[in-house]
Enzyme design. Structure first.
Site, short mmCIF file in Angstrom:
data_model
loop_
_atom_site.label_atom_id
_atom_site.label_comp_id
_atom_site.label_asym_id
_atom_site.label_seq_id
_atom_site.Cartn_x
_atom_site.Cartn_y
_atom_site.Cartn_z
N HIS A 36 64.67 52.54 -2.82
CA HIS A 36 64.98 52.82 -1.30
C HIS A 36 66.57 53.44 -0.90
O HIS A 36 66.64 53.93 0.08
CB HIS A 36 64.78 51.15 -0.64
CG HIS A 36 63.58 50.98 -0.51
ND1 HIS A 36 62.63 50.38 -1.52
CD2 HIS A 36 62.55 51.17 0.70
CE1 HIS A 36 61.46 50.36 -0.90
NE2 HIS A 36 61.50 50.84 0.29
N GLU B 148 48.55 51.94 0.50
CA GLU B 148 49.24 51.97 -0.39
C GLU B 148 49.08 51.33 -1.62
O GLU B 148 49.95 51.10 -2.63
CB GLU B 148 50.88 51.85 -0.19
CG GLU B 148 50.89 50.31 0.78
CD GLU B 148 52.33 50.14 0.97
OE1 GLU B 148 53.30 50.69 0.80
OE2 GLU B 148 52.55 49.15 1.89
N ASP C 239 54.22 53.64 -3.06
CA ASP C 239 53.91 52.54 -3.83
C ASP C 239 52.26 53.04 -4.22
O ASP C 239 52.08 52.73 -5.18
CB ASP C 239 53.68 51.38 -2.86
CG ASP C 239 54.88 50.68 -2.83
OD1 ASP C 239 55.43 50.49 -3.80
OD2 ASP C 239 55.43 50.26 -1.76
C1 PEP Z 1 55.42 53.98 0.62
O1 PEP Z 1 55.07 52.92 -0.15
O2 PEP Z 1 55.02 55.12 0.28
C2 PEP Z 1 56.14 53.83 1.78
C3 PEP Z 1 56.29 54.50 2.82
O3 PEP Z 1 56.78 52.42 2.07
P1 PEP Z 1 58.22 51.96 1.21
O4 PEP Z 1 58.60 53.23 0.65
O5 PEP Z 1 58.88 51.33 2.15
O6 PEP Z 1 57.63 50.95 0.18
MG MG Z 2 55.33 50.84 0.29
#
Ligand code: PEP
Ligand code: MG
Length: 540
Positions: free
Chosen positions: A188, A429, A453
């Site tokens: 993140h 996801e 994910d």
């Molecule tokens: C993902 O998993 O692609 C998503 C958009 O959520 P995050 O990256 O916040 O897990």
């Molecule tokens: Mg995600």
């Protein structure tokens, strides 16, 4: 001049002063001193500096997150003046003739231990605060800058690693680039760097003891390298390249206000991903058509307790109002895995990415979930909101969510609180959600594919593990076939489908997504105009 390579997560180039962000558990040496009074006076000066820093933080937090969250900095200011604490430090310096850094660190540890053994919950929680103020004093004594300081110059932040909560607390205007020794391309922190539109390099093998605040650095996200103390020649060359990049950005600006339409007339929506209310500025600046993913969990990070319903309502309302008639898709909290928050008391897990996270927490602890839903439904009155739920694996989970949603709307109805039930979508996801997407499409309003994910779970590659970056391959046929399958299943039921994972901004795939009939791509604000350019040049 020291040149080191790393993995670029955002391809910009910048030159500026370095700020080394010290980890809280910095190693402190014990050294013998000869002048105790001089050492005690150093503690006094570090304390005065800390008071000023905390005042700056209080003022900033008051403006950005409100009085109740800002109050913690006032508590820290009071603790810094505590007589027992200061006396213990002074005593140690005098009796053991040790350096101030060591005396503060040991006293901090002793007091924290004392607090953490107390019966009272409130007092136990103060252990972390004592550690925090001691770390602040030590940082000041060592001449390391406080990353939150209000008077920080725009800098290249160099750190061992950064947690999402550390990144979220930084003043984004002041960060020229991020350089970390650890971290993975799909974490993140990397996502935030892309959102903030700043060059970022991770996995840079540097010895942090050799890098000092105040050095100059060139961070080159295009070549994937950082140069500390560059020669005059490199500085001049970099400045010319920075101007070149600015020219390219200017050209992209001419696409503002233009349609996202291919040469043959096919249209697609290009929305933006955000993590906080203040990111809405980036959305506007880059002319996104809406917000396709508001990662609401960032409201829960970097604080000591749950955000209240009112705090959340104000945040969602502000985003909805600012975006006006444009669609804003807010995802319910996705805490867990790499986004750990102490007050959730999630406990240690062997496998957090496959653990107690996101919708699983919401279904098991419905009080937390209902507070967020009430805030969302109340805010929906003020704009064009949609809500979506993360980490779905089954129809049964969606039915449980629908039952909770029904309870929330009934309560709001009964109390005559104005609300609107927003459009209800889910994130796709997990491979399980892909495989039952035909059934899921019948019971929700839209899908948004989380490719970050989905790639992790399909390829069995931990997205946080930097050693696996070469195996994290979202262009894998398995992923592309899954996206196509999800899109077809959504369309059969007349539902729309978007992509909000990082793959949505992958310009090599834009044409393929257009061919699949994807209705919306939600990308980092900095990518909106770049994707628009590819769409407008495409024949699809
Ligand atoms: C993902 O998993 O692609 C998503 C958009 O959520 P995050 O990256 O916040 O897990
Ligand atoms: Mg995600």
């Amino acid at each position: 001049m020291l040149k080191v390579s790393g993995k670029a997560v955002y391809k910009g180039i910048v030159i500026g002063p370095v700020l080394v962000f010290g980890k809280e558990d910095q190693k402190i040496k014990r050294t013998k001193i000869t002048d105790a009074d001089a050492e005690i006076s150093r503690v006094g000066k570090a304390g005065e500096q800390a008071q000023a820093q905390l005042q700056g933080l209080y003022d900033k937090a008051l403006k950005e997150v409100g009085e109740s969250s800002a109050a913690i900095f006032e508590v820290h200011q009071m603790m810094l003046e505590d007589e027992d604490y200061l006396e213990a430090i002074h005593n140690m310096i005098r009796t053991e003739m040790v350096n101030a850094e060591y005396a503060v660190a040991v006293t901090g540890d002793n007091f924290a231990e004392l607090f953490s053994g107390m019966e009272d919950d409130y007092m136990r929680a103060r252990a972390a605060d004592i550690k925090d103020i001691s770390n602040r004093l030590v940082r000041n004594l060592m001449g390391k800058e406080d990353i939150n300081s209000a008077d920080m110059k725009p800098s290249v932040i160099v750190a061992d690693d950064l947690s999402p909560s550390e990144t979220v607390q930084m003043d984004k205007e002041k960060i020229l680039a991020l350089v970390t020794v650890h971290g993975s391309a799909n974490s993140h922190t990397a996502i935030l760097a892309r959102m903030m539109n700043i060059p970022a390099l991770i996995g840079v093998p540097i010895d942090l003891n050799e890098i000092h605040t105040g050095m100059t650095a060139v961070v080159d996200g295009l070549k994937g390298e950082v140069i500390f103390e560059p020669s005059e020649e490199v500085c001049a060359e970099t400045e010319a390249r920075v101007r070149g990049e600015q020219e390219k950005l200017k050209l992209l600006q001419s696409l503002k206000g233009k349609e996202n339409e291919t040469l043959s007339g096919k249209k697609i929506k290009i929305y933006a991903n955000i993590g906080s209310v203040s990111d809405v500025g980036y959305v506007m600046e880059n002319d996104a058509g809406g917000i396709g993913l508001f990662r609401s969990e960032f409201l829960y990070l970097g604080r000591d307790d749950f955000p209240t319903e009112e705090e959340q309502f104000q945040a969602y309302k502000q985003v909805a109002q600012t975006m006006g008639s444009k669609n804003v898709v807010i995802r319910t909290l996705d805490i867990g895995a790499d986004k750990q928050v102490d007050y959730f008391n999630l406990g240690k897990e062997d496998n957090p990415a496959m653990g107690y996270r996101a919708i699983r927490i919401c279904l098991k602890q419905p009080d937390i979930f209902k507070t967020q839903l009430r805030a969302l439904f109340r805010a929906a009155v003020y704009g064009n909101l949609s809500v979506m739920y993360p980490m779905i694996t089954s129809v049964e989970e969606v039915k449980q969510i629908q039952d909770i949603v029904a309870e929330v709307t009934a309560e709001l109805e009964e109390k005559e609180i104005p609300y609107k039930k927003p459009e209800q979508g889910i994130m796709i996801e997990t491979p399980a959600a892909v495989m039952v997407s035909d059934e899921l499409a019948e019971i929700v309003d839209f899908f948004s594919i989380g490719t970050n994910d989905l790639t992790q779970y399909t390829l069995a590659v931990d997205r946080q593990n930097a050693r696996l970056d070469d195996f994290y391959y979202p262009h894998h046929k398995a992923i592309l076939r899954m996206i196509k399958m999800v899109a077809d299943n959504a369309h059969k039921c007349g539902k729309w489908v978007g992509i909000c994972g990082e793959l949505g901004a992958d310009l090599e795939l834009t044409e393929e997504f257009l061919r699949m009939g994807i209705d919306e791509l939600s990308v980092a604000p900095s990518m909106v105009l770049k994707v628009r350019k590819v769409v407008r040049e495409s024949e699809v």
